[in-house]
Design an enzyme around this catalytic site. Structure first.
Site, PDB file in Angstrom:
ATOM      1  N   ARG A  66      -1.437  -6.071   1.206  1.00  0.00           N
ATOM      2  CA  ARG A  66      -0.039  -6.957   0.537  1.00  0.00           C
ATOM      3  C   ARG A  66       1.153  -7.332   1.427  1.00  0.00           C
ATOM      4  O   ARG A  66       1.975  -8.124   0.871  1.00  0.00           O
ATOM      5  CB  ARG A  66       1.037  -5.084  -0.177  1.00  0.00           C
ATOM      6  CG  ARG A  66       0.060  -4.310  -1.419  1.00  0.00           C
ATOM      7  CD  ARG A  66       0.961  -5.372  -2.048  1.00  0.00           C
ATOM      8  NE  ARG A  66       0.693  -4.414  -3.980  1.00  0.00           N
ATOM      9  CZ  ARG A  66       0.797  -2.752  -4.147  1.00  0.00           C
ATOM     10  NH1 ARG A  66       1.331  -2.438  -4.130  1.00  0.00           N
ATOM     11  NH2 ARG A  66       0.261  -3.182  -5.661  1.00  0.00           N
ATOM     12  N   GLU A 113       4.962  -3.206   2.409  1.00  0.00           N
ATOM     13  CA  GLU A 113       4.296  -3.650   3.293  1.00  0.00           C
ATOM     14  C   GLU A 113       4.848  -5.050   3.161  1.00  0.00           C
ATOM     15  O   GLU A 113       4.765  -5.602   4.764  1.00  0.00           O
ATOM     16  CB  GLU A 113       3.535  -3.565   2.716  1.00  0.00           C
ATOM     17  CG  GLU A 113       2.428  -2.661   2.717  1.00  0.00           C
ATOM     18  CD  GLU A 113       2.710  -1.597   1.976  1.00  0.00           C
ATOM     19  OE1 GLU A 113       3.256  -1.935   0.740  1.00  0.00           O
ATOM     20  OE2 GLU A 113       2.000  -0.141   1.786  1.00  0.00           O
ATOM     21  N   LYS A 171       7.764  18.447  -6.602  1.00  0.00           N
ATOM     22  CA  LYS A 171       6.449  18.316  -5.917  1.00  0.00           C
ATOM     23  C   LYS A 171       6.200  19.181  -5.494  1.00  0.00           C
ATOM     24  O   LYS A 171       7.038  19.881  -4.585  1.00  0.00           O
ATOM     25  CB  LYS A 171       6.765  16.829  -4.598  1.00  0.00           C
ATOM     26  CG  LYS A 171       5.215  16.442  -4.429  1.00  0.00           C
ATOM     27  CD  LYS A 171       5.694  15.002  -4.022  1.00  0.00           C
ATOM     28  CE  LYS A 171       4.314  14.243  -3.534  1.00  0.00           C
ATOM     29  NZ  LYS A 171       3.532  12.986  -2.589  1.00  0.00           N
TER      30      LYS A 171
HETATM   31  C1  LIG Z   1       0.695   0.205  -1.965  1.00  0.00           C
HETATM   32  C2  LIG Z   1       0.462   0.646  -1.655  1.00  0.00           C
HETATM   33  N1  LIG Z   1       1.434   1.417   0.232  1.00  0.00           N
HETATM   34  C3  LIG Z   1       0.530   2.921   0.478  1.00  0.00           C
HETATM   35  C4  LIG Z   1       0.247   3.594   0.246  1.00  0.00           C
HETATM   36  C5  LIG Z   1       0.188   5.385  -0.210  1.00  0.00           C
HETATM   37  N2  LIG Z   1       0.387   5.676  -1.183  1.00  0.00           N
HETATM   38  C6  LIG Z   1      -0.181   7.311  -2.329  1.00  0.00           C
HETATM   39  S1  LIG Z   1       0.886   7.916  -2.868  1.00  0.00           S
HETATM   40  C7  LIG Z   1       2.310   7.229  -2.077  1.00  0.00           C
HETATM   41  C8  LIG Z   1       3.607   8.030  -2.493  1.00  0.00           C
HETATM   42  C9  LIG Z   1       3.910   8.516  -4.180  1.00  0.00           C
HETATM   43  O1  LIG Z   1       5.373   8.822  -4.106  1.00  0.00           O
HETATM   44  P1  LIG Z   1       5.334   8.311  -5.937  1.00  0.00           P
HETATM   45  O2  LIG Z   1       4.962   7.343  -6.390  1.00  0.00           O
HETATM   46  O3  LIG Z   1       6.448   8.923  -6.040  1.00  0.00           O
HETATM   47  O4  LIG Z   1       4.319   9.637  -6.275  1.00  0.00           O
HETATM   48  P2  LIG Z   1       4.541  11.065  -5.776  1.00  0.00           P
HETATM   49  O5  LIG Z   1       3.719  11.690  -5.243  1.00  0.00           O
HETATM   50  O6  LIG Z   1       5.469  12.055  -5.836  1.00  0.00           O
HETATM   51  O7  LIG Z   1       4.140  11.852  -7.367  1.00  0.00           O
HETATM   52  C10 LIG Z   1       2.491   5.974  -0.852  1.00  0.00           C
HETATM   53  C11 LIG Z   1       3.061   6.198  -0.080  1.00  0.00           C
HETATM   54  C12 LIG Z   1      -0.249   3.450  -2.039  1.00  0.00           C
HETATM   55  N3  LIG Z   1      -1.108   4.058  -2.651  1.00  0.00           N
HETATM   56  N4  LIG Z   1      -0.316   2.334  -2.404  1.00  0.00           N
END
Ligand SMILES: Cc1ncc(C[n+]2csc(CCOP(=O)(O)OP(=O)(O)O)c2C)c(N)n1
Ligand SMILES: CC(=O)[C@@H](O)[C@H](O)COP(=O)(O)O
Ligand SMILES: [Mg+2]
Length: 615
Positions: A389, A361, A277
């Site tokens: 959620r 959630e 990342k």
């Molecule tokens: C239901 C929900 N909860 C929280 C989020 C906030 N959120 C956005 S990106 C993320 C992390 C995503 O991690 P990953 O899927 O590993 O993607 P990366 O950023 O590592 O590429 C979170 C928690 C969201 N988008 N949707």
């Protein structure tokens, strides 16, 4: 910054040209996002996989479903929107998430995590039933894989027999470091390069000799039988996927050839790629959490160009620490949003009472119910939009038993640049439907501190405080915890507001005053239940009512007030309900969006004058 004219015909570039393109794209992302802000680290990690996907598939036909979608910038650049990157996340400009309205290459909207496998499964089934043959791909991160919905999708997709591909982009990160058993499991996966090379070579040979395809199918079945009985299967193979990986997610040449191989495999395939990342930009590699979502920054140093300002999340986190110091029952829960919700300090000071459950959630809400049942005081800090959620668990696990769970509902109301998928504009409606629920609306940092203590120490049953992204406005007072207060006195019209929208209502009252119209301003501290008496008293004087709120119209506070007045036999003569109506709201700054929706002080003033001239 890479321009549209610089984008080559990606289907016909060599591996070396593909590597050069990735380097240029990466530099362009860093330069562009440093000027606009946005999601940088995730996009830097997805450059090669996106280029490889575009080399192998045609996304005017094949469908690519992004999970969360915050990593779609390279896809947008490669699909005719390079010149729009300068307008990223601005009002009227390009969205920071996939949008079918922007391009036919954007297969589906995105914003909330863990849904991509389900959506892709649906698309694959639709394709098959309609007799089409395009390919369907879901691109999901390891963080999104901590969301339970992802398993519902994987379980069904793996068993579907549908020709589709799930690409797991595993960088060990959610926004902060990834958590939970699945993160551990992924970390244990080891690459079997020689096995993978053999599989590809064997397929190549059997693809060229007479009867080779039949031979391949027979040996494939034998291998599957042997693996299932003698060798440990990966979790994904148990689900029914052909599992490939984990492989280097920054090797565009290897990814391209693996995608070509995966494309021809019957049934569902899961390709597990390992990425970094923030890859290729040292400040982001070193601080992928800080560079997950960024404002404008200096490329040379990585330092933000604007200093952070006090915000409700920090006020919440600091106050919760003070309260937890004195009350060992208090514990904090986050669903992968520790820093966004201001819980960083709490996690440092009270690690044994801090729980990051991943993007889960629903689980967080049900777990909080269990904690409350056993005598703890759980405080679940969650963005309004993501609390959607947990709605069923709020009713089923928390409210029916009247359990004292505190919901710190952050990002309530319009959030700005994240747009439709992230505005916190439904919680006012759905929280009010829950029997026994109390909803408090602090309009200042001081009120948040007062109300948080009140919610934890005084309120019985489920209680939510809702507060916005960012800081307080001109209103910085603390009107305590009474259900409603009269902030201004007038005789011509009653203005009602709550939360930080009270700043626009007070602005409206000022402007009316300049027109010789005097207004009562009623500020609601509690919107569930509503103190109708304060409003009735004011209306007995003014006879006219305007309610302003940045939420959906359905079951909004204004509708509930109007209904209560009518039921009490004291309907207002003239009523204006100023809210977001029944349409989704686009992205842009909060100020621009309030103006767009008629919720800025000037628009409210015009509306109030209409109400006054109506009689
Ligand atoms: C239901 C929900 N909860 C929280 C989020 C906030 N959120 C956005 S990106 C993320 C992390 C995503 O991690 P990953 O899927 O590993 O993607 P990366 O950023 O590592 O590429 C979170 C928690 C969201 N988008 N949707
Ligand atoms: C993509 C996603 O869902 C999060 O990164 C979200 O954009 C964070 O929002 P804030 O910037 O308000 O913390
Ligand atoms: Mg990740």
């Amino acid at each position: 910054m890479i321009q549209q004219a610089d984008i080559p015909d990606i289907k016909n570039i060599t591996d070396c040209e593909a590597e050069t393109l990735c380097t240029r794209l990466r530099a362009s992302l860093i330069d562009s996002v440093s000027k606009t802000g946005g999601h940088l680290a995730s996009n830097l990690g997805a450059v090669e996989i996106t280029v490889a996907l575009h080399r192998v598939f045609d996304f005017t036909r094949d469908r690519l479903v992004f999970d969360v979608g915050h990593q779609c910038y390279t896809h947008k650049i490669l699909t005719g929107r390079a010149d729009k990157m300068s307008s990223l996340r601005t009002f009227g400009g390009m969205s920071g998430f996939p949008k079918p309205a922007e391009s036919c290459c954007d297969a589906f909207i995105a914003g909330h995590a863990s849904n991509s496998v389900s959506v892709a499964t649906g698309m694959a089934r639709g394709r098959t039933l309609l007799g089409d043959n395009y390919y369907v791909i879901a691109l999901i991160g390891d963080g999104a894989l901590t969301g339970g919905l992802a398993y519902e999708g994987l379980s069904d997709a793996g068993n579907s027999g549908e020709r589709m591909l799930v690409i797991l982009n595993d960088n060990g990160m959610s926004i902060t470091k990834n958590v939970g058993g699945i993160a551990e499991h992924l970390a244990r996966q080891r690459l079997k390069p020689q096995y993978l090379r053999f599989k590809k070579g064997y397929r190549k040979v059997t693809g060229t000799i007479p009867g080779g395809k039949t031979l391949y199918r027979i040996t494939h079945r034998i291998k599957k039988a042997v693996k299932e009985t003698l060798l440990p299967c990966s979790f994904f193979e148990d689900m029914g996927f052909t599992y490939l990986g984990p492989v280097d997610g920054h090797d565009v040449k290897g990814l391209t050839s693996l995608l070509r191989y995966a494309k021809d495999i019957e049934g569902p395939v899961l390709l597990h790629v390992r990425t970094v990342k923030g890859n290729g930009y040292t400040p982001a590699e070193r601080n992928p959490d800080r560079f997950h979502g960024v404002g404008r920054f200096c490329v040379q140093t990585g330092e933000p160009l604007s200093a952070g300002s006090p915000n409700f999340s920090a006020a919440f986190g600091g106050t919760l620490c003070e309260l937890a110091e004195k009350d060992s029952r208090i514990c904090a829960i986050t669903a992968a949003m520790r820093d966004g919700t201001g819980l960083g300090e709490f996690f440092c000071r009270f690690p044994s009472r801090s729980f990051d459950v991943g993007i889960a959630e629903g689980h967080a809400t049900a777990m909080a119910a269990g904690m409350a049942k056993q005598g703890m005081v759980p405080v679940f800090a969650v963005y309004s939009t993501f609390l959607q959620r947990g709605y069923d668990m709020l009713i089923h696990d928390v409210a029916i038993q009247g359990l004292h769970v505190v919901f710190a509902v952050d990002r309530a109301g319009l959030v700005g640049e994240d747009g439709e998928t992230h505005h916190g504009v439904f919680d006012v409606a759905f929280l009010d439907t829950v029997p026994g629920m109390t909803v408090l609306c602090p309009a200042s940092f001081s009120e948040l501190k007062t109300m948080l203590a009140y919610a934890i120490q005084e309120v019985q049953g489920p209680v939510a405080l809702r507060y916005p992204r960012g800081g307080e406005g001109a209103y910085t007072a603390d009107s305590g915890t009474g259900p409603a207060v009269l902030l201004r006195q007038g005789s011509d019209v009653t203005l009602v507001g709550y939360g930080v929208m009270i700043n626009e209502v007070l602005r409206c009252a000022e402007l009316l005053q300049q027109q010789g119209i005097s207004a009562d301003v009623v500020k609601l501290n509690t919107i569930t239940p509503i103190d109708i008496h304060t409003i009735q008293n004011s209306l007995s004087k003014t006879g006219r009512l305007l309610v302003a709120e940045d939420v959906m119209d359905a079951n909004c506070v204004g509708r509930r007030i109007a209904a209560e007045l009518a039921l009490a036999g004291s309907p207002a003569a003239n009523v204006a309900l100023c809210n977001l109506g029944r349409s989704f709201v686009t992205h842009g700054s909060v100020a621009e969006l309030r103006k767009l929706c008629g919720l800025d002080g000037e628009s409210l003033c015009r509306k109030a004058m209409e109400v006054c001239t109506r009689g």
